[in-house]
Scaffold this motif. Structure first.
Motif, PDB file in Angstrom:
ATOM      1  N   SER A   1      23.796 -13.638  13.664  1.00 54.29           N
ATOM      2  CA  SER A   1      23.258 -13.149  14.930  1.00 54.29           C
ATOM      3  C   SER A   1      24.295 -12.411  15.760  1.00 54.29           C
ATOM      4  N   VAL A   2      23.793 -11.505  16.599  1.00 52.98           N
ATOM      5  CA  VAL A   2      24.576 -10.879  17.653  1.00 52.98           C
ATOM      6  C   VAL A   2      24.190 -11.617  18.924  1.00 52.98           C
ATOM      7  N   ILE A   3      25.141 -12.255  19.543  1.00 51.65           N
ATOM      8  CA  ILE A   3      24.897 -13.056  20.737  1.00 51.65           C
ATOM      9  C   ILE A   3      25.270 -12.216  21.955  1.00 51.65           C
ATOM     10  N   VAL A   4      24.255 -11.877  22.762  1.00 48.96           N
ATOM     11  CA  VAL A   4      24.452 -11.027  23.935  1.00 48.96           C
ATOM     12  C   VAL A   4      24.648 -11.914  25.160  1.00 48.96           C
ATOM     13  N   LEU A   5      25.756 -11.685  25.853  1.00 43.85           N
ATOM     14  CA  LEU A   5      26.021 -12.437  27.074  1.00 43.85           C
ATOM     15  C   LEU A   5      26.697 -11.547  28.094  1.00 43.85           C
ATOM     16  N   ASP A   6      26.719 -12.002  29.338  1.00 43.32           N
ATOM     17  CA  ASP A   6      27.347 -11.208  30.396  1.00 43.32           C
ATOM     18  C   ASP A   6      28.817 -11.582  30.532  1.00 43.32           C
ATOM     19  N   ASN A   7      29.438 -11.099  31.570  1.00 45.29           N
ATOM     20  CA  ASN A   7      30.879 -11.286  31.745  1.00 45.29           C
ATOM     21  C   ASN A   7      31.242 -12.387  32.726  1.00 45.29           C
ATOM     22  N   ALA A   8      30.397 -13.414  32.830  1.00 45.91           N
ATOM     23  CA  ALA A   8      30.742 -14.560  33.674  1.00 45.91           C
ATOM     24  C   ALA A   8      32.071 -15.130  33.171  1.00 45.91           C
ATOM     25  N   SER A   9      32.893 -15.595  34.079  1.00 50.41           N
ATOM     26  CA  SER A   9      34.232 -16.060  33.702  1.00 50.41           C
ATOM     27  C   SER A   9      34.179 -17.157  32.653  1.00 50.41           C
ATOM     28  N   TYR A  10      33.198 -18.057  32.722  1.00 50.23           N
ATOM     29  CA  TYR A  10      33.130 -19.155  31.755  1.00 50.23           C
ATOM     30  C   TYR A  10      32.642 -18.690  30.390  1.00 50.23           C
ATOM     31  N   HIS A  11      32.130 -17.482  30.274  1.00 47.72           N
ATOM     32  CA  HIS A  11      31.803 -16.901  28.967  1.00 47.72           C
ATOM     33  C   HIS A  11      33.054 -16.301  28.333  1.00 47.72           C
ATOM     34  N   ASN A  12      34.075 -16.088  29.133  1.00 48.51           N
ATOM     35  CA  ASN A  12      35.258 -15.337  28.706  1.00 48.51           C
ATOM     36  C   ASN A  12      36.540 -16.148  28.809  1.00 48.51           C
ATOM     37  N   THR A  13      36.515 -17.359  28.330  1.00 45.61           N
ATOM     38  CA  THR A  13      37.713 -18.186  28.324  1.00 45.61           C
ATOM     39  C   THR A  13      38.587 -17.764  27.150  1.00 45.61           C
ATOM     40  N   LYS A  14      39.829 -17.405  27.462  1.00 49.83           N
ATOM     41  CA  LYS A  14      40.751 -16.959  26.409  1.00 49.83           C
ATOM     42  C   LYS A  14      41.141 -18.129  25.517  1.00 49.83           C
ATOM     43  N   THR A  15      41.466 -17.823  24.262  1.00 47.60           N
ATOM     44  CA  THR A  15      42.016 -18.843  23.378  1.00 47.60           C
ATOM     45  C   THR A  15      43.416 -19.178  23.875  1.00 47.60           C
ATOM     46  N   GLU A  16      43.885 -20.344  23.517  1.00 48.09           N
ATOM     47  CA  GLU A  16      45.215 -20.770  23.957  1.00 48.09           C
ATOM     48  C   GLU A  16      46.290 -19.798  23.488  1.00 48.09           C
ATOM     49  N   GLN A  17      46.122 -19.252  22.271  1.00 48.39           N
ATOM     50  CA  GLN A  17      47.127 -18.341  21.710  1.00 48.39           C
ATOM     51  C   GLN A  17      47.197 -17.015  22.455  1.00 48.39           C
ATOM     52  N   THR A  18      46.126 -16.626  23.161  1.00 46.53           N
ATOM     53  CA  THR A  18      46.148 -15.336  23.844  1.00 46.53           C
ATOM     54  C   THR A  18      46.242 -15.468  25.368  1.00 46.53           C
ATOM     55  N   THR A  19      46.475 -16.684  25.855  1.00 45.44           N
ATOM     56  CA  THR A  19      46.677 -16.900  27.288  1.00 45.44           C
ATOM     57  C   THR A  19      48.158 -16.705  27.590  1.00 45.44           C
ATOM     58  N   THR A  20      48.442 -15.872  28.581  1.00 41.54           N
ATOM     59  CA  THR A  20      49.832 -15.585  28.931  1.00 41.54           C
ATOM     60  C   THR A  20      50.071 -15.895  30.405  1.00 41.54           C
ATOM     61  N   PRO A  21      51.317 -16.183  30.767  1.00 41.60           N
ATOM     62  CA  PRO A  21      51.635 -16.412  32.182  1.00 41.60           C
ATOM     63  C   PRO A  21      51.399 -15.146  32.999  1.00 41.60           C
ATOM     64  N   ASN A  22      51.147 -15.337  34.286  1.00 37.04           N
ATOM     65  CA  ASN A  22      51.037 -14.205  35.204  1.00 37.04           C
ATOM     66  C   ASN A  22      52.037 -14.408  36.340  1.00 37.04           C
ATOM     67  N   MET A  23      52.015 -13.502  37.300  1.00 39.03           N
ATOM     68  CA  MET A  23      52.998 -13.557  38.393  1.00 39.03           C
ATOM     69  C   MET A  23      52.840 -14.795  39.272  1.00 39.03           C
ATOM     70  N   ASN A  24      51.716 -15.476  39.202  1.00 43.63           N
ATOM     71  CA  ASN A  24      51.517 -16.697  39.992  1.00 43.63           C
ATOM     72  C   ASN A  24      52.193 -17.912  39.358  1.00 43.63           C
ATOM     73  N   ASN A  25      52.573 -17.778  38.090  1.00 44.65           N
ATOM     74  CA  ASN A  25      53.239 -18.892  37.418  1.00 44.65           C
ATOM     75  C   ASN A  25      54.690 -19.009  37.876  1.00 44.65           C
ATOM     76  N   ARG A  26      55.218 -20.217  37.722  1.00 42.87           N
ATOM     77  CA  ARG A  26      56.625 -20.447  38.040  1.00 42.87           C
ATOM     78  C   ARG A  26      57.507 -19.703  37.025  1.00 42.87           C
ATOM     79  N   LYS A  27      58.707 -19.414  37.440  1.00 45.95           N
ATOM     80  CA  LYS A  27      59.668 -18.708  36.592  1.00 45.95           C
ATOM     81  C   LYS A  27      59.910 -19.490  35.298  1.00 45.95           C
ATOM     82  N   ALA A  28      59.978 -20.814  35.391  1.00 51.02           N
ATOM     83  CA  ALA A  28      60.216 -21.649  34.208  1.00 51.02           C
ATOM     84  C   ALA A  28      59.088 -21.513  33.180  1.00 51.02           C
TER      85      ALA A  28
END
Length: 193
Positions: free
Chosen positions: A100-127
């Motif tokens: 199947s092709v599963i059609v969904l919108d761009n709600a944030s909870y539909h678009n949770t990144k995998t752990e491997q592709t989650t990166t820090p952003n400027m809000n994260n601590r330097k460490a």
């Protein structure tokens, strides 16, 4: 294209309904005791998540209905990635009978990144930034500032993979997202309307 390849198209989305939701006008005798006593829109709010196809209609076993914690406000605050991904993996995917092709919108909870592709952003601590760079064998100086570290992270960011896409792919399906603010491209919106 996908239909030509034999894929079934599955549409999904969520909505809400109030316990005492009713239309403004009803056909009831004037002396009827069946008329609602509570104003429409008052009472508990139910959140509804479902999926369907043009052939089957709403897919059996894919309903998720739960009582919202708040009585007003946007229902998107009640839905989260944990609830959605659990439903997606344990109700929707097992119910699909064909690729199947599963059609969904761009709600944030539909678009949770995998752990491997989650990166820090400027809000994260330097460490946190330094730890990510170390884990990915990217050199940096201890004296580097957060903006310098973040530039290095941006240059080495992996391609984003969403958990829904990964789960769908593992089960022989494809995820297709509608463009932002184009809910009219998802026919399940007509059911909710």
């Amino acid at each position: 294209m996908y239909r030509d390849q034999g894929y079934e198209v599955v549409y999904l989305d969520e909505t809400w309904v109030n316990k005492n939701h009713s239309t403004d006008f009803m056909w009831l005798p004037s002396d009827s005791s069946d008329a609602p006593k509570i104003p429409s829109g008052k009472g508990k709010r139910l959140i509804v998540l479902h999926a369907g196809t043009t052939k089957e209609g709403l897919i059996k076993g894919c309903d998720l209905v739960f009582v919202a914690k708040t009585k007003d406000g946007d229902y998107h605050n009640e839905m989260n990635s944990e609830v959605f991904l659990d439903w997606f993996e344990n109700q929707l995917l097992p119910a699909l009978k064909a690729p199947s092709v599963i059609v969904l919108d761009n709600a944030s909870y539909h678009n949770t990144k995998t752990e491997q592709t989650t990166t820090p952003n400027m809000n994260n601590r330097k460490a946190v930034m330094q730890e990510w760079l170390q884990q990915h064998h990217i050199t940096f100086a201890q004296s580097d500032t957060k903006p310098v570290l973040y530039e290095k992270i941006k240059r080495h960011k992996p391609k984003i993979v969403y958990q829904t896409d990964e789960l769908a792919h593992q089960n022989g399906h494809v995820v297709l997202r509608t463009p932002v603010r184009h809910c009219e491209l998802n026919p399940i919106e007509l059911i909710w309307a």
